[in-house]
Scaffold this motif. Structure first.
Motif, PDB file in Angstrom:
ATOM      1  N   VAL A 187     -33.611 -18.186  21.313  1.00 28.89           N
ATOM      2  CA  VAL A 187     -33.019 -17.904  20.008  1.00 28.89           C
ATOM      3  C   VAL A 187     -34.062 -18.254  18.956  1.00 28.89           C
ATOM      4  O   VAL A 187     -34.444 -19.404  18.810  1.00 28.89           O
ATOM      5  CB  VAL A 187     -31.738 -18.737  19.784  1.00 28.89           C
ATOM      6  CG1 VAL A 187     -31.154 -18.454  18.409  1.00 28.89           C
ATOM      7  CG2 VAL A 187     -30.718 -18.471  20.886  1.00 28.89           C
ATOM      8  N   ARG A 188     -34.557 -17.207  18.270  1.00 27.67           N
ATOM      9  CA  ARG A 188     -35.572 -17.424  17.231  1.00 27.67           C
ATOM     10  C   ARG A 188     -34.886 -17.357  15.877  1.00 27.67           C
ATOM     11  O   ARG A 188     -34.108 -16.443  15.601  1.00 27.67           O
ATOM     12  CB  ARG A 188     -36.671 -16.367  17.315  1.00 27.67           C
ATOM     13  CG  ARG A 188     -37.846 -16.677  16.400  1.00 27.67           C
ATOM     14  CD  ARG A 188     -39.022 -15.768  16.648  1.00 27.67           C
ATOM     15  NE  ARG A 188     -38.744 -14.374  16.426  1.00 27.67           N
ATOM     16  CZ  ARG A 188     -38.745 -13.774  15.230  1.00 27.67           C
ATOM     17  NH1 ARG A 188     -39.019 -14.473  14.147  1.00 27.67           N
ATOM     18  NH2 ARG A 188     -38.480 -12.494  15.120  1.00 27.67           N
ATOM     19  N   PHE A 189     -35.187 -18.335  15.054  1.00 25.09           N
ATOM     20  CA  PHE A 189     -34.583 -18.418  13.733  1.00 25.09           C
ATOM     21  C   PHE A 189     -35.460 -17.718  12.700  1.00 25.09           C
ATOM     22  O   PHE A 189     -36.680 -17.617  12.868  1.00 25.09           O
ATOM     23  CB  PHE A 189     -34.370 -19.883  13.335  1.00 25.09           C
ATOM     24  CG  PHE A 189     -33.537 -20.636  14.338  1.00 25.09           C
ATOM     25  CD1 PHE A 189     -32.169 -20.428  14.409  1.00 25.09           C
ATOM     26  CD2 PHE A 189     -34.114 -21.524  15.220  1.00 25.09           C
ATOM     27  CE1 PHE A 189     -31.392 -21.096  15.334  1.00 25.09           C
ATOM     28  CE2 PHE A 189     -33.349 -22.205  16.154  1.00 25.09           C
ATOM     29  CZ  PHE A 189     -31.986 -21.986  16.215  1.00 25.09           C
ATOM     30  N   LYS A 190     -34.839 -17.255  11.635  1.00 27.09           N
ATOM     31  CA  LYS A 190     -35.584 -16.603  10.564  1.00 27.09           C
ATOM     32  C   LYS A 190     -36.519 -17.607   9.903  1.00 27.09           C
ATOM     33  O   LYS A 190     -36.250 -18.809   9.886  1.00 27.09           O
ATOM     34  CB  LYS A 190     -34.623 -16.021   9.528  1.00 27.09           C
ATOM     35  CG  LYS A 190     -33.840 -14.846  10.069  1.00 27.09           C
ATOM     36  CD  LYS A 190     -32.957 -14.245   9.005  1.00 27.09           C
ATOM     37  CE  LYS A 190     -32.231 -13.029   9.575  1.00 27.09           C
ATOM     38  NZ  LYS A 190     -31.285 -12.463   8.611  1.00 27.09           N
ATOM     39  N   ASP A 191     -37.606 -17.095   9.366  1.00 26.54           N
ATOM     40  CA  ASP A 191     -38.596 -17.966   8.715  1.00 26.54           C
ATOM     41  C   ASP A 191     -37.987 -18.760   7.567  1.00 26.54           C
ATOM     42  O   ASP A 191     -38.398 -19.890   7.311  1.00 26.54           O
ATOM     43  CB  ASP A 191     -39.783 -17.142   8.205  1.00 26.54           C
ATOM     44  CG  ASP A 191     -40.626 -16.579   9.343  1.00 26.54           C
ATOM     45  OD1 ASP A 191     -40.584 -17.144  10.451  1.00 26.54           O
ATOM     46  OD2 ASP A 191     -41.324 -15.579   9.115  1.00 26.54           O
ATOM     47  N   ASP A 192     -37.016 -18.166   6.877  1.00 27.53           N
ATOM     48  CA  ASP A 192     -36.429 -18.862   5.729  1.00 27.53           C
ATOM     49  C   ASP A 192     -35.224 -19.733   6.104  1.00 27.53           C
ATOM     50  O   ASP A 192     -34.580 -20.304   5.225  1.00 27.53           O
ATOM     51  CB  ASP A 192     -36.053 -17.871   4.634  1.00 27.53           C
ATOM     52  CG  ASP A 192     -34.985 -16.875   5.066  1.00 27.53           C
ATOM     53  OD1 ASP A 192     -34.628 -16.834   6.260  1.00 27.53           O
ATOM     54  OD2 ASP A 192     -34.509 -16.117   4.192  1.00 27.53           O
ATOM     55  N   ALA A 193     -34.940 -19.869   7.397  1.00 33.55           N
ATOM     56  CA  ALA A 193     -33.857 -20.770   7.825  1.00 33.55           C
ATOM     57  C   ALA A 193     -34.281 -22.210   7.556  1.00 33.55           C
ATOM     58  O   ALA A 193     -35.368 -22.625   7.931  1.00 33.55           O
ATOM     59  CB  ALA A 193     -33.556 -20.567   9.309  1.00 33.55           C
TER      60      ALA A 193
END
Length: 73
Positions: free
Chosen positions: A8-14
């Motif tokens: 599960v990869r999170f968005k850069d702005d998370a």
């Protein structure tokens, strides 16, 4: 119910709070975090295949893919 391990990869702005909340929710739902990546904002998590669509809809999640073995030739 079939379970698999997913990256599960999170968005850069998370934000760190966003990521912590998602991890907490995963653990509370019975999922198992098997690895936390340091070079990318992502975790490996073992969870039922049926729960993927809910996780994909989260606004802080960029991508989900099934974890698999990679071989170099």
């Amino acid at each position: 119910m079939t379970s698999s391990v997913y990256i599960v990869r999170f968005k850069d702005d998370a934000t760190p709070a966003d990521v912590s909340k998602i991890k907490e929710d995963l653990l509370n739902s019975g999922a198992e975090i098997t690895h936390e990546y340091t070079l990318i904002k992502a975790v490996a998590v073992k969870l039922p295949d049926a729960e993927i669509s809910t996780l994909e809809a989260h606004p802080s999640v960029a991508q989900i893919e099934k974890d698999q073995e990679v071989k170099a030739y």
